[in-house]
Write an enzyme that holds these catalytic residues in place. Sequence first.
Site, mmCIF file in Angstrom:
data_model
loop_
_atom_site.group_PDB
_atom_site.id
_atom_site.type_symbol
_atom_site.label_atom_id
_atom_site.label_comp_id
_atom_site.label_asym_id
_atom_site.label_seq_id
_atom_site.Cartn_x
_atom_site.Cartn_y
_atom_site.Cartn_z
ATOM 1 C CD GLU A 227 -1.867 2.302 1.463
ATOM 2 O OE1 GLU A 227 -1.617 3.106 0.527
ATOM 3 O OE2 GLU A 227 -1.887 2.626 2.646
ATOM 4 C CB CYS A 261 -1.587 6.930 1.212
ATOM 5 S SG CYS A 261 -2.678 5.824 2.137
#
Length: 450
Positions: A227, A261
């Site tokens: 990720e 993010c």
Amino acid sequence: MFSIVNPFDATFLSEYQYITDNQAFYDCNLCKKSFVIWRTNTLDERLKIIENLIFILYKDKQNLAKQCTLEMGKPIRQSVAEVEKCILLCEYYLNNALNFLSPRTITTDGTESFVTYEPLGVILGVMPWNYPYWQVFRFAIPAIIAGNTVVLKHASNVAGCAILLEEIFIKAGFPEGIYKNLLISGEQVTNIIDLPYIKGVSLTGSEKAGVAVATKAASTIKKSVLELGGSNAFILLEDANIEKAVATAVTARMQNTGQSCIAAKRFLVHQSIYDTFLEKFKIAIKALKTGNPMDEDTDIGPLARVDLAEEIEKQVVKSVEMGAKIVVGGKRDKAFYTPTIMTNITTDMPVFKEEVFGPVAPVMPFDTFEEAVALSNSSEFGLGVSIFTEDIESIKQKIHLFEEGAVFINALVKSDPALPFGGVKKSGYGRELAENGIKEFVNVKTVYIK
């Protein structure tokens, strides 16, 4: 030795020494031995300890939140909310793990066919500082419930949070070696992946770290989940509800001081509502309170480190040199960076083409839906996109046009325990959360009986 300082006022918090490779290997071996027993425990037995963990999280919530705020500067209200989200995740798997991990009967030409889901072994997690509890929980909890054991290398600047995490697992009654914190450097990670009984690795972090870990894992033929970064577009179509979009945009960009993010990082607004949105967005951003993250009414704290604020400053300055204009903010004071809105954006500017990990919002107009899609997809990242429109049925027919791991309509992109989470392109691969997440580190075993 390395020191941790409070990013708010640069005061000394603590000092640590990385453990040696031999000590790390010893800890990993302990987890290997514990796995042999843990995998034989029934799912009910594992879930009973998860119930204890929920109780401990409630009990220690304020202490955990305070440590997070001290070490990485997250506003205290948001630190508390992060711990509460960890509780939510535990409750979700408590209610759904049995269904996810039960054998599945398959109809074939045999007399009996079914699929089982069995743990792999010791799984390594490499986690970042921006959500020091949530990032760990969304990796570790499903892996442990599935019967794996976990070793964790956390970001060095939240070493105190990492230690507290191991302590709460112990308080909850997990046997020794089910969850183990490794106080190691980034350079030591490849040595851990090399261990034959490390069966997989999950990393949340930078593209550079992802490449290094994925390369090493692939060289030893081990499963990896990545990720990585994101540069989510936040798109307002012509018929968007501007008031709702503005309120959501502020949170989507400024939550956690922009250090996320999945934050909205590129604001694409239809030309017909561009001026109205920009004016309302500017007013809302100016209303945010910047200050001591330990104060309950603080909205914006410092960046987690001074060098992170300096990197954002460079990206903004370079973009201004290329023609961008600062509408609000644009100033750095040590680890603080003021909430910023920028206009006159072009696609070659750092604030558009790079991930800006802080409170900077570039706003760009577009004329057609096709142009908005092209701008959104022009990023190397593909984590998520937000689209604001009143015509839900129409946009549902166009979701496939967006090269993203997630599409959120009239909402900010967020992680939810019930929804698979992850990206495409340089945002990584694999999924966390939901049923997909708990099955990332299991052996999907086929059984066929003639």
